[in-house]
Write an enzyme that holds these catalytic residues in place. Sequence first.
Site, PDB file in Angstrom:
ATOM      1  N   ARG A   1      -9.620   7.555 -17.795  1.00  0.00           N
ATOM      2  CA  ARG A   1      -9.162   6.476 -16.919  1.00  0.00           C
ATOM      3  C   ARG A   1      -9.142   5.205 -17.748  1.00  0.00           C
ATOM      4  NH1 ARG A   1      -6.487   5.732 -12.445  1.00  0.00           N
ATOM      5  NH2 ARG A   1      -7.594   7.490 -11.444  1.00  0.00           N
TER       6      ARG A   1
ATOM      7  N   ASP B   1      -9.789  14.921  -8.535  1.00  0.00           N
ATOM      8  CA  ASP B   1      -8.697  15.442  -9.368  1.00  0.00           C
ATOM      9  C   ASP B   1      -9.194  16.060 -10.680  1.00  0.00           C
ATOM     10  OD1 ASP B   1      -6.974  14.540  -7.456  1.00  0.00           O
ATOM     11  OD2 ASP B   1      -6.236  12.819  -8.596  1.00  0.00           O
TER      12      ASP B   1
ATOM     13  N   PHE C   1       7.699   1.027  -4.604  1.00  0.00           N
ATOM     14  CA  PHE C   1       6.934   1.003  -5.850  1.00  0.00           C
ATOM     15  C   PHE C   1       6.461   2.408  -6.232  1.00  0.00           C
ATOM     16  CE2 PHE C   1       2.678   0.974  -7.757  1.00  0.00           C
ATOM     17  CZ  PHE C   1       2.906   0.253  -8.919  1.00  0.00           C
TER      18      PHE C   1
ATOM     19  N   PHE D   1     -13.670   1.801  -6.314  1.00  0.00           N
ATOM     20  CA  PHE D   1     -14.248   2.805  -5.409  1.00  0.00           C
ATOM     21  C   PHE D   1     -13.299   3.988  -5.249  1.00  0.00           C
ATOM     22  CE2 PHE D   1     -14.029   3.526  -0.589  1.00  0.00           C
ATOM     23  CZ  PHE D   1     -14.863   4.634  -0.582  1.00  0.00           C
TER      24      PHE D   1
ATOM     25  N   LYS E   1      -5.442  -3.745 -15.222  1.00  0.00           N
ATOM     26  CA  LYS E   1      -4.487  -4.870 -15.260  1.00  0.00           C
ATOM     27  C   LYS E   1      -4.789  -5.901 -14.180  1.00  0.00           C
ATOM     28  CE  LYS E   1      -0.807  -2.118 -15.053  1.00  0.00           C
ATOM     29  NZ  LYS E   1      -1.262  -0.733 -15.316  1.00  0.00           N
TER      30      LYS E   1
ATOM     31  N   ASP F   1       7.363   4.854  -9.285  1.00  0.00           N
ATOM     32  CA  ASP F   1       6.335   5.447 -10.141  1.00  0.00           C
ATOM     33  C   ASP F   1       6.597   6.946 -10.348  1.00  0.00           C
ATOM     34  OD1 ASP F   1       4.220   3.917 -11.311  1.00  0.00           O
ATOM     35  OD2 ASP F   1       2.784   5.310 -10.419  1.00  0.00           O
ATOM     36  N   ASP F   2       6.964   7.627  -9.260  1.00  0.00           N
ATOM     37  CA  ASP F   2       7.279   9.060  -9.338  1.00  0.00           C
ATOM     38  C   ASP F   2       8.490   9.293 -10.246  1.00  0.00           C
ATOM     39  OD1 ASP F   2       5.238   9.374  -7.510  1.00  0.00           O
ATOM     40  OD2 ASP F   2       6.538   9.902  -5.826  1.00  0.00           O
TER      41      ASP F   2
ATOM     42  N   LYS G   1      -1.707   5.815   1.183  1.00  0.00           N
ATOM     43  CA  LYS G   1      -2.552   5.903  -0.005  1.00  0.00           C
ATOM     44  C   LYS G   1      -2.342   4.716  -0.954  1.00  0.00           C
ATOM     45  CE  LYS G   1      -3.818   9.029  -3.767  1.00  0.00           C
ATOM     46  NZ  LYS G   1      -3.594  10.317  -4.433  1.00  0.00           N
TER      47      LYS G   1
ATOM     48  N   ASP H   1     -11.421   9.385  -6.756  1.00  0.00           N
ATOM     49  CA  ASP H   1     -10.191  10.135  -7.028  1.00  0.00           C
ATOM     50  C   ASP H   1     -10.322  10.959  -8.301  1.00  0.00           C
ATOM     51  OD1 ASP H   1      -7.592  10.555  -5.901  1.00  0.00           O
ATOM     52  OD2 ASP H   1      -6.720   9.494  -7.602  1.00  0.00           O
TER      53      ASP H   1
ATOM     54  N   ASP I   1      -2.661  13.806   1.011  1.00  0.00           N
ATOM     55  CA  ASP I   1      -2.265  14.197  -0.342  1.00  0.00           C
ATOM     56  C   ASP I   1      -3.042  15.435  -0.794  1.00  0.00           C
ATOM     57  OD1 ASP I   1      -0.962  14.099  -2.775  1.00  0.00           O
ATOM     58  OD2 ASP I   1      -2.205  12.490  -3.598  1.00  0.00           O
TER      59      ASP I   1
END
Length: 347
Positions: free
Chosen positions: A104, A99, A231, A90, A50, A235-236, A192, A95, A166
């Site tokens: 993606r 993970d 924010f 990057f 986006k 999101d959570d 983060k 990530d 994290d």
Amino acid sequence: MAQKTTLKEFEAVYPKLEQAILDHAKSYKLPQAEYDWLKENLEFNPLGGKCNRGMSVPDSVSLLLGSPLNEEQYFQAATLGWMTELLQAFFLVSDDIMDTSITRRGKPCWYRKEGVGMIAINDAFLLESGIYVLLRRFFRSHPAYIDLVELFHETSFQTELGQLCDLLTAPEDTVNLDNFSLAKHSFIVIYKTAWYSFYLPVALALHQLSLATPKNLKQAEAILIPLGEYFQVQDDYLDNFGLPEHIGKIGTDIKDNKCSWLVNKAIELATPEQRTILEQNYGVKDDAKEAVIKKLYDDLKLKDHYEAFEEKRVSEIRAMIDDVDESEGLKKGVFEAFLAKIYKRSK
């Protein structure tokens, strides 16, 4: 009157920047096969998102000036914006490896593409290095050149500290809720997410216009870091309470043992019996156990607690925006634009 950029306008700048990085690589007589690989990396990973972070730079420059940008101003602002997107790329490539992510932006993760694998680690480094190639190519004579270099280095370091916290707090295969706390969650999301997603674009805009006085940077930090934290809490919240058709995905934070705001709030509110339920069911890739946690979230009225948090935080941010001193060129409208994008969003 300030003017908002469009994704089409913003993306139109990228080919020139991509070519600048490729030309620099070619100056070292990079063989053709590796040149082609670098080109694909530069087209696959930074593009397709986006671009909210990147477009925030020209938007902020326009708001600071109070007028549309001329061609040179827009190119500079969009170039700084694309450096932000290279930084994002990057982080995302790295990530996804950490993970073991599958997709993606609706495509297979870069490291999962045939023939890529762990070469993606080096490709991530190349994306980051592209930032400094572009800075030297287009901002070497800018009075804020060294400030811009240091800002990107510092932002990378901050984000990597957040990622470290994290990874150590919530490894996907080891559930230990004793590691979790709202204070730990706050550190993770500030370092983060908030620094590079909210503070960085505005700091870049201020540097471009030579308005990055200590006072302006301090005011921007004081507003944008709590805004960025809000924010991520949002999101959570949406991961569990948002509608999949709105957020574009099915939330997985419970199954993935994420150190999210919801589980930390649940830990804070839980009775000993409810804490046991959390211990037995959180962070397990099992639909039934996930449903138990979702019911517990409802029993603890986490939706109400989130809405109370949101109103309190937004009230605090609005008060800080009202108090912004515009005497050194900073504008309240920069922060109002960020808040307007976030408040009560559903995706």
